[in-house]
Write an enzyme that holds these catalytic residues in place. Sequence first.
Site, short mmCIF file in Angstrom:
data_model
loop_
_atom_site.label_atom_id
_atom_site.label_comp_id
_atom_site.label_asym_id
_atom_site.label_seq_id
_atom_site.Cartn_x
_atom_site.Cartn_y
_atom_site.Cartn_z
N SER A 19 0.86 -1.18 0.00
CA SER A 19 0.00 0.00 0.00
C SER A 19 0.89 1.23 0.00
O SER A 19 1.68 1.43 0.93
CB SER A 19 -0.87 0.00 1.26
N HIS A 44 -1.14 -1.28 -4.51
CA HIS A 44 -2.41 -0.85 -3.91
C HIS A 44 -2.33 0.65 -3.61
O HIS A 44 -1.42 1.08 -2.90
CB HIS A 44 -2.65 -1.66 -2.63
N ASP A 46 -4.17 4.07 -2.10
CA ASP A 46 -5.22 4.50 -1.18
C ASP A 46 -5.61 5.94 -1.46
O ASP A 46 -4.86 6.87 -1.16
CB ASP A 46 -4.72 4.36 0.27
N MET A 48 -8.03 8.93 -0.57
CA MET A 48 -8.88 9.40 0.54
C MET A 48 -9.26 10.86 0.31
O MET A 48 -8.42 11.65 -0.12
CB MET A 48 -8.13 9.29 1.87
N HIS A 77 -8.00 1.81 -4.18
CA HIS A 77 -8.96 1.72 -3.08
C HIS A 77 -9.53 3.11 -2.84
O HIS A 77 -8.84 3.99 -2.32
CB HIS A 77 -8.19 1.20 -1.86
N MET A 79 -11.50 5.55 -0.94
CA MET A 79 -12.12 5.89 0.34
C MET A 79 -12.67 7.30 0.20
O MET A 79 -12.18 8.27 0.80
CB MET A 79 -11.08 5.77 1.46
N MET A 148 -12.02 -4.90 5.25
CA MET A 148 -11.10 -4.07 6.03
C MET A 148 -10.90 -4.69 7.41
O MET A 148 -11.85 -5.07 8.10
CB MET A 148 -11.65 -2.65 6.20
N ASP A 182 -7.16 -5.68 4.18
CA ASP A 182 -6.38 -4.44 4.22
C ASP A 182 -6.42 -3.89 5.65
O ASP A 182 -7.50 -3.60 6.17
CB ASP A 182 -7.03 -3.45 3.24
C1 DX5 Z 1 -6.00 2.08 5.50
C2 DX5 Z 1 -5.47 1.78 4.12
C3 DX5 Z 1 -4.43 0.73 4.07
C4 DX5 Z 1 -3.20 1.03 4.85
C5 DX5 Z 1 -2.65 -0.25 5.41
O1 DX5 Z 1 -7.14 2.86 5.42
O2 DX5 Z 1 -6.53 1.37 3.26
O3 DX5 Z 1 -4.13 0.34 2.74
O4 DX5 Z 1 -2.21 1.68 4.13
O5 DX5 Z 1 -1.58 0.05 6.26
P1 DX5 Z 1 -1.11 -0.93 7.42
O6 DX5 Z 1 -0.62 -2.19 6.75
O7 DX5 Z 1 -0.04 -0.15 8.10
O8 DX5 Z 1 -2.31 -1.19 8.29
ZN ZN Z 2 -6.22 0.38 1.20
#
Ligand code: DX5
Ligand code: ZN
Length: 246
Positions: A19, A44, A46, A48, A77, A79, A148, A182
């Site tokens: 990620s 991956h 993220d 947000m 992903h 969010m 999650m 995740d």
């Molecule tokens: C959290 C993200 C993850 C995050 C995971 O909202 O979607 O992808 O980066 O990080 P770790 O492995 O540190 O929990």
């Molecule tokens: Zn993620």
Amino acid sequence: MATAALKAIRDSAPAVLPSLLLCDFGDLKGEVAELSAAGAGILHLDVMDGNFVPNLTYGMPIVEGLRRHTDLPLDVHLMINDPLAYAKPMVDAGADMLTFHVEAVRDPVATAGKLKELGVGVGIALNPETPLASFGEAISMVDMALVMSVEAGFGGQAFNPIALEKLRSLRQDYPDLLLEIDGGIDVDTISLARAAGCDLFVVGSAIFRQDSYLAAIADLNAGIQAATGKNADNDSAPGWKQEDHS
Ligand code: DX5
Ligand code: ZN
């Protein structure tokens, strides 16, 4: 591209997905090169919006920039509160898989249908406190379910084992669906998730807070293999064929 990438994702399972939330954004090109050399086969990303989750990351320009540096499948992903508003720009930027949160949309079936029309792999995600029933009929339309194991929004949180029950249930009911986990995945929790039937393991801290990405990914893969041995012994996931994800 997306269809071939979706096949590549399926073929590479079980797989560790770094990620990029915790990577060095001042050196994305170097990070991608190091992750590829360390054996990462899928990235991956993220996204947000500071609204669906109380954290803000990045959008299309970073996805597009990464796309120029790698041919690896990009698993995005989302969010964000309005996934459809950004779906086509994300696909144009190079996303191969778009995963939306069921908590973010009014009509998951309509959202999944519109994403599918873009020719991209489609995933549906839910947070630890959200019941599996929230997926509704949309679960049978998507390519992947993301369970999650922390509340979406931040890296470095502790693993919530409620995700394992959800994985087992999904694996039993949907033997061919790609399952992703995740949050809080490390060398121990990855074994638990694999034994519960998971295919794709998103990892932030357990790669980016280690000295060597190569060693970290090797250790995580060993964790996956350890579960494979255990699973063959106790047959805990009857509907799940370990070598057959096609
Ligand atoms: C959290 C993200 C993850 C995050 C995971 O909202 O979607 O992808 O980066 O990080 P770790 O492995 O540190 O929990
Ligand atoms: Zn993620």
